[in-house]
Design a protein around this motif. Structure first.
Motif, PDB file in Angstrom:
ATOM      1  N   GLY A 187       0.809  -1.227   0.000  1.00 16.20           N
ATOM      2  CA  GLY A 187       0.000   0.000   0.000  1.00 16.20           C
ATOM      3  C   GLY A 187       0.834   1.265   0.000  1.00 16.20           C
ATOM      4  O   GLY A 187       1.977   1.300  -0.464  1.00 16.20           O
ATOM      5  N   SER A 188       0.262   2.313   0.597  1.00 18.34           N
ATOM      6  CA  SER A 188       0.918   3.620   0.559  1.00 18.34           C
ATOM      7  C   SER A 188       2.214   3.626   1.370  1.00 18.34           C
ATOM      8  O   SER A 188       3.092   4.434   1.135  1.00 18.34           O
ATOM      9  CB  SER A 188      -0.029   4.708   1.058  1.00 18.34           C
ATOM     10  OG  SER A 188      -0.577   4.358   2.301  1.00 18.34           O
ATOM     11  N   LEU A 189       2.330   2.693   2.298  1.00 16.12           N
ATOM     12  CA  LEU A 189       3.567   2.565   3.062  1.00 16.12           C
ATOM     13  C   LEU A 189       4.717   2.171   2.129  1.00 16.12           C
ATOM     14  O   LEU A 189       5.809   2.737   2.196  1.00 16.12           O
ATOM     15  CB  LEU A 189       3.355   1.477   4.117  1.00 16.12           C
ATOM     16  CG  LEU A 189       4.115   1.503   5.421  1.00 16.12           C
ATOM     17  CD1 LEU A 189       4.031   2.839   6.114  1.00 16.12           C
ATOM     18  CD2 LEU A 189       3.579   0.408   6.338  1.00 16.12           C
ATOM     19  N   ARG A 190       4.474   1.223   1.272  1.00 11.82           N
ATOM     20  CA  ARG A 190       5.531   0.802   0.345  1.00 11.82           C
ATOM     21  C   ARG A 190       5.762   1.859  -0.734  1.00 11.82           C
ATOM     22  O   ARG A 190       6.873   2.029  -1.211  1.00 11.82           O
ATOM     23  CB  ARG A 190       5.184  -0.543  -0.310  1.00 11.82           C
ATOM     24  CG  ARG A 190       6.281  -1.036  -1.250  1.00 11.82           C
ATOM     25  CD  ARG A 190       6.224  -2.544  -1.486  1.00 11.82           C
ATOM     26  NE  ARG A 190       7.307  -2.969  -2.363  1.00 11.82           N
ATOM     27  CZ  ARG A 190       7.142  -3.337  -3.629  1.00 11.82           C
ATOM     28  NH1 ARG A 190       5.931  -3.372  -4.173  1.00 11.82           N
ATOM     29  NH2 ARG A 190       8.189  -3.695  -4.357  1.00 11.82           N
ATOM     30  N   ARG A 191       4.719   2.566  -1.085  1.00 10.89           N
ATOM     31  CA  ARG A 191       4.887   3.646  -2.065  1.00 10.89           C
ATOM     32  C   ARG A 191       5.497   4.875  -1.413  1.00 10.89           C
ATOM     33  O   ARG A 191       5.783   5.852  -2.056  1.00 10.89           O
ATOM     34  CB  ARG A 191       3.540   4.013  -2.715  1.00 10.89           C
ATOM     35  CG  ARG A 191       2.882   2.872  -3.471  1.00 10.89           C
ATOM     36  CD  ARG A 191       1.849   3.358  -4.479  1.00 10.89           C
ATOM     37  NE  ARG A 191       0.885   4.317  -3.965  1.00 10.89           N
ATOM     38  CZ  ARG A 191      -0.190   3.996  -3.268  1.00 10.89           C
ATOM     39  NH1 ARG A 191      -0.451   2.724  -2.981  1.00 10.89           N
ATOM     40  NH2 ARG A 191      -1.013   4.938  -2.841  1.00 10.89           N
ATOM     41  N   ARG A 192       5.650   4.831  -0.103  1.00 12.50           N
ATOM     42  CA  ARG A 192       6.235   5.933   0.672  1.00 12.50           C
ATOM     43  C   ARG A 192       5.501   7.244   0.435  1.00 12.50           C
ATOM     44  O   ARG A 192       6.117   8.295   0.235  1.00 12.50           O
ATOM     45  CB  ARG A 192       7.727   6.114   0.349  1.00 12.50           C
ATOM     46  CG  ARG A 192       8.598   4.909   0.638  1.00 12.50           C
ATOM     47  CD  ARG A 192       8.747   4.692   2.138  1.00 12.50           C
ATOM     48  NE  ARG A 192       9.827   3.779   2.501  1.00 12.50           N
ATOM     49  CZ  ARG A 192       9.731   2.448   2.541  1.00 12.50           C
ATOM     50  NH1 ARG A 192       8.595   1.854   2.239  1.00 12.50           N
ATOM     51  NH2 ARG A 192      10.768   1.720   2.913  1.00 12.50           N
TER      52      ARG A 192
END
Length: 570
Positions: A187-192
């Motif tokens: 999710g947005s965590l991996r997309r930073r």
DNA sequence: GCCGTTTTCGGCCCGACTGTTTTCAGTCG
């Protein structure tokens, strides 16, 4: 910007059309709403410069929606929207923010009970009235009440750099479950992304059920929203939601892609697969029953005819076309920074001494730092005057001898006055290795005045870098009004570096401005704005920000050794 | 309503989980 309000209306139209059972229009409006929200330019300006034709260039905006946007800009109303709203006059954003409540439920709640607001929904649920509606039961009622309680605490999105330590801890714990082969952020965590809605984890294992079971036993889990054989959605006791999904290692690549998103990116590449007569899902890329690719992300992207796309730029915009042509830039890497050019100490508002900061930076492997304490007009920080600066420079020379192995450069964070002048004289500034200039006051000037003010500072031959160029603080303060195109042009002309301030709630420049700077050939620096020895770790998030803005190693000056870096300055 | 490397019509990402119902619509990511 009018964009936010317009996007909200387009999104509401989408929900209202969904209520009416329309099939594809809702997606169209939702997509247009998303595009408008992501725009860096004000829709009013786009319309002013290129009339309705320019509106149609916005992805997902065609003739129909462009006309409605025009109508909104001219009259502040959209007749079709008003009409829909009259039929179903409910607070859509309030109700749909309740977990599990979507368009169909909102419609039924309104028709059966006349519920228009979240407060009314709460009252009805507490009175036990919901379960009388067909399709609603006791569970639904309970879930709605729980979600409303949660919403009352007003938990919005978390700032990446502030939530990351917790996310990293949890990922490490997940990796320690014996059946886990590997685990990653999704999710947005991996997309930073600069802010995070919830913590997404993807786990690879052939024993999903056991992993879910063990995960659900973690003490930090406060509530379980849903759980299955492969997935679970929970709330943590730190009041943030977490998502876990377990997939076979055979599908690692396709699952990572699916769970990393963004939604728009996934739609785009799945559509691409579909055009070739294939299917892309969590388990692989398929031609009928034949598996074409699934093991690694690279493999899946390659089969689709493109190079691997770094998660940070998976927005579903132009990264896909660039990848199809093999034209993605090689983004700056997470190990590429050699120094930090904005560091505050206890000479002004920092917590630690020059020596402590230098030692901490050295320990983290940095080759150099630049000490940039505040200057005199920022009185609340006890900013340096000319004399103070000279004294601090002498102190740096002394500390340099005590802390070998890291170069301590002499700098300052000079205050840009209202008229664009600086609060330290030129004679003193020329003695410094690096002069960073920044706006700390008069945030409310007109766009023209603010732009001219900063450009004037750039034109000073001593000013090397503009620190945190837009002054925003995420969730606390909007950026001041400034014409970024003009600033970047001036930066190019005057050879002024624009900073990416990595302090998590600044993240300033933001990604789209970084991308613009890169396109225009303006050099960048990535600095932490450290006020404590613990802040150097934030460099990671500055790099993430730079990657989201498509910046390469070459675009960022502090990827070089300090001597070479200084040569790039004025 | 939008869109096009199967372009101006015909399709629109895909699958897991829940609750309520008994086979699936709704919601979410």
């Amino acid at each position: 910007m009018v964009n936010h309000n317009l996007a909200k209306i387009l999104r509401e139209i989408s929900v209202l059309l969904e209520m009416k059972g329309e099939d594809f229009k809702p997606q169209a409006y939702e997509k247009a709403a998303h595009s408008v929200e992501m725009l860096e330019r004000d829709v009013r300006e786009i319309y002013k410069d290129g009339s309705i034709k320019a509106l149609e260039d916005i992805p997902g905006v065609g003739k129909g929606i462009a006309e409605r946007i025009e109508e909104y800009l001219k009259t502040h109303h959209i007749k079709d929207y008003d009409k829909l709203k009259k039929q179903i006059p409910v607070k859509i954003d309030e109700l749909s923010s309740v977990e599990g409540v979507g368009s169909k439920m909102i419609l039924r709640l309104y028709k059966e009970l006349g519920i228009k607001t979240r407060a009314q929904l709460e009252k009805a649920a507490k009175a036990g009235k919901l379960k009388n509606i067909e399709g609603f039961g006791k569970k639904t009622e309970e879930n709605i009440l729980r979600s409303i309680e949660f919403l009352k605490k007003e938990h919005g999105r978390s700032i990446l750099g502030f939530i990351m330590p917790q996310a990293k801890d949890l990922l490490e714990k997940i990796k320690k479950i014996p059946e886990v082969k590997s685990a990653e952020f999704a999710g947005s965590l991996r997309r930073r992304r600069e802010t995070i809605g919830d913590l997404d984890f993807i786990v690879f294992s052939d024993k999903p059920a056991e992993i879910i079971k063990k995960f659900l036993n973690f003490p930090e889990i406060e509530h379980i929203y849903s759980k299955g054989e492969q997935k679970a959605l929970v709330r943590l006791n730190s009041d943030i939601d977490a998502d876990i999904s377990v997939v076979s290692p055979k599908s690692l690549g396709s699952a990572l892609i699916a769970w990393t998103g963004s939604k728009q990116h996934n739609i785009a590449i799945r559509t691409l697969a579909e055009k070739k007569g294939w299917l892309l899902n969590d388990y692989g890329l398929w031609n009928g029953k034949k598996l074409l690719a699934s093991k690694t992300e690279e493999e899946v992207y390659k089969k689709l005819g493109m190079e691997w796309i770094p998660p940070e730029i998976r927005n579903g915009t132009d990264e896909i076309n660039a990848a199809l042509k093999n034209k993605l830039p090689e983004l700056i890497g997470y190990d590429d920074l050699k120094g930090d050019l904005q560091v505050q100490t206890d000479w002004t508002d920092g917590d630690h001494s020059i020596k402590e900061m230098a030692e901490a930076a050295k320990k983290l492997g940095l080759e150099y730092i630049c000490i940039t304490d505040h200057t005199k007009s920022l009185a609340m920080t006890g900013g340096n005057d000319e004399k103070g600066l000279l004294k601090e420079m002498a102190e740096i020379d002394k500390v340099q001898k005590q802390v070998p192995g890291i170069k301590i450069l002499k700098g300052a964070e000079v205050n840009i006055m209202k008229d664009g002048s600086l609060d330290i004289d030129d004679e003193t500034l020329t003695k410094l290795d690096i002069v960073g200039a920044a706006v700390h006051s008069h945030f409310n000037l007109s766009e023209k005045e603010q732009t001219e003010r900063i450009i004037k500072a750039m034109e000073n031959p001593n000013v090397d870098i503009i620190f945190h160029p837009t002054g925003r603080i995420i969730q606390r303060r909007d950026a001041y009004k400034v014409d970024m195109d003009a600033l970047l042009k001036a930066a190019k002309r005057t050879k002024t570096v624009m900073e990416i301030d990595a302090y998590p709630d600044r993240s300033d420049l933001k990604d789209e401005y970084i991308r613009k700077a890169v396109e225009m050939g303006v050099k960048l620096s990535i600095d932490t704005d450290a006020h404590s020895i613990h802040h150097f770790q934030y460099l990671e998030y500055g790099i993430a920000q730079a990657r989201r803005g498509w910046a390469t190693r070459d675009d960022v000056i502090n990827t070089r050794g300090w001597k070479e870096m200084l040569k790039l300055l004025k």
